[in-house]
Design an enzyme around this catalytic site. Sequence first.
Site, mmCIF file in Angstrom:
data_model
loop_
_atom_site.group_PDB
_atom_site.id
_atom_site.type_symbol
_atom_site.label_atom_id
_atom_site.label_comp_id
_atom_site.label_asym_id
_atom_site.label_seq_id
_atom_site.Cartn_x
_atom_site.Cartn_y
_atom_site.Cartn_z
ATOM 1 N N HIS B 9 0.770 -1.267 0.045
ATOM 2 C CA HIS B 9 0.024 0.079 0.105
ATOM 3 C C HIS B 9 0.771 1.373 -0.006
ATOM 4 O O HIS B 9 0.736 2.148 -0.645
ATOM 5 C CB HIS B 9 -1.087 0.050 1.277
ATOM 6 C CG HIS B 9 -1.819 1.136 0.994
ATOM 7 N ND1 HIS B 9 -1.349 2.349 1.849
ATOM 8 C CD2 HIS B 9 -3.110 1.570 0.668
ATOM 9 C CE1 HIS B 9 -2.519 3.118 1.535
ATOM 10 N NE2 HIS B 9 -3.490 2.777 0.998
ATOM 11 N N LEU B 72 -3.794 -7.607 2.589
ATOM 12 C CA LEU B 72 -4.371 -8.744 3.076
ATOM 13 C C LEU B 72 -6.185 -8.978 2.691
ATOM 14 O O LEU B 72 -6.464 -9.962 2.643
ATOM 15 C CB LEU B 72 -4.262 -8.541 4.598
ATOM 16 C CG LEU B 72 -3.172 -8.830 5.174
ATOM 17 C CD1 LEU B 72 -2.975 -8.469 6.765
ATOM 18 C CD2 LEU B 72 -2.607 -10.202 5.153
ATOM 19 N N GLY B 75 -10.004 -5.429 -0.821
ATOM 20 C CA GLY B 75 -10.736 -3.905 -0.939
ATOM 21 C C GLY B 75 -10.534 -3.216 -2.238
ATOM 22 O O GLY B 75 -10.182 -3.911 -3.354
#
Lengths: 125, 125
Positions: B9, B72, B75
Amino acid sequence: MKALALIAHGSRRQKSNEEVFVLAEKLKGICAQQYHIVEGGFLEIATPSISDAIETCIQQGATDITVLPYFLNSGTHVIKDIPNEVTQAQQLFPNVSIKVAPHIGASDLMMPLLITAANSVNGQE
Amino acid sequence: MKALALIAHGSRRQKSNEEVFVLAEKLKGICAQQYHIVEGGFLEIATPSISDAIETCIQQGATDITVLPYFLNSGTHVIKDIPNEVTQAQQLFPNVSIKVAPHIGASDLMMPLLITAANSVNGQE
């Protein structure tokens, strides 16, 4: 009685939070003999909170709780926030042993996992 | 020539970003025969960006790039943002094959990793 609390960051996207509950349920199925209780919880944004998850374990009879941080990086959440929450819970429940496991990003199994995930898209799994 | 781009990210905390580079270096050592090039990159906040990481792979001679999302949860970043970045890169470099691997949270190896991480604090590893 042993319990495992899988603690994720928590997301505004409910589907991401549900993935944590699904993982916790799977763990429950696989680890039933080792961890009689498995609960999911979140550091922030989503519920149940860490303290709620710990309390739910205790209400079910847990005397030995392992908090497993479902985090990749050793940021402030892992180094400070989760241990702080656990310390507070430990003070509330002095007769219960509550330990924090290493965050999952630190696992020796992360390397084979990464390689297998990369290879899966190349049909080499 | 095959390359692997490990995409996290990105964090405001530089130490978290460095952990991704360390992982990429480790992967490079372990997968050298399979992936001649391994680069780390970030979706946002940190650099290099995904497109920069892909371009760096290509500059080193990559013809086949696997983008591995170090995420993880499934999204928006995993479902939309990373694939969008890869589609744009693919348009810029039509002669290079660029595939996106499943995000690591989806790995079948996540379950044994979680169990091993939990057990490690209980001296049962």
